[in-house]
Write a protein that holds these residues in place. Structure first.
Motif: not given
Length: 256
Positions: A146-160, A97-110
């Protein structure tokens, strides 16, 4: 019409589960990438038969494997799932549904990632296990090394933003399997614990078990899982306690 999304998966000996993971996305994403760490079962053959681009790589930790997988992605949107996870129809529909009206703006989703107990097909009510970034545009971040605690590191102004559909996590196939994983996982990344004084480690052994049980049983909602939820919380606390015990053992071994 397939969406401009690269799904990437890391795996090792997952022949019993990798097919369901790939099938849950292959019909609606542009590509599926699998990074295997020298499986000895049929995992790679299964992944290839389902059309996944498959790579073989020595195991260098969760973060390193996922960063390598990111480097193989040919699309601008990245979606990470594990080999024991299945994208539910609700989550798939929501992403489409996020792509229903075209490619969405760059963002990150939990994405919510609830555990599925052995023998169950759906998560317990009110599950609150993990809610982390798994779907994201390549321009806003990537996995940390990180060998164990893998998490996505985002740019400071990224909207989640938050996706509501869950990613079903079939982490354990039986209680015996959970105990086996506890023994393996409790051996990872104990060097920080080893640096603590022995008296602190001993206190953690006594008090860590009840505190971790309460965290999982009450705060993460395993109390709503009935008898299975109780056993799950016990095993999770056992794994954390075993990790401290191994660190204490290693510390005492160094001092002798």
């Amino acid at each position: 019409m397939k969406l401009p999304i690269s799904v990437f998966i890391i795996m090792h000996n997952e022949e019993a589960r990798i097919a369901e993971s790939i099938k849950s996305v292959k019909e609606w994403v542009e590509e599926v990438i699998v990074v295997d760490s020298h499986s000895t079962d049929r995992s790679v053959d299964i992944a290839k038969s389902l059309g996944a681009r498959t790579f073989s790589r020595d195991w260098n930790g969760f973060g390193a494997q996922k960063r390598f997988a990111e480097d193989q992605c040919q699309q601008d949107w990245w979606f990470n799932i594990d080999a024991d996870e299945v994208v539910t129809p609700q989550l798939a529909s929501e992403i489409q549904g996020l792509f229903a009206n075209g490619t969405p703006s760059p963002a990150a989703y939990n994405v919510r990632i609830p555990y599925i107990y052995p023998g169950d097909e759906r998560p317990r009510p009110f599950a609150r296990d993990y809610n982390v970034v798994r779907f994201y545009h390549k321009s806003v971040g990537r996995y940390r090394d990180h060998p164990v605690y893998d998490r996505v590191e985002l740019l400071a102004d990224t909207k989640i933003r938050q996706l509501k559909g869950p990613l079903a996590h079939h982490a354990i196939v039986s209680w015996s399997h959970m105990i086996e994983k506890a023994n393996i996982n409790s051996s990872h990344n104990i060097e920080k614990l080893v640096r603590l004084p022995a008296w602190q480690l001993k206190l953690r052994i006594f008090f860590g078990f009840p505190l971790n049980f309460i965290k999982n049983y009450l705060l993460r909602g395993h109390m709503f899982g009935g008898a299975k939820g109780f056993v799950f919380a016990l095993n999770a606390a056992y794994q954390r306690t075993l990790r401290v015990a191994k660190a204490l053992e290693k510390k005492q071994g160094r001092n002798t």
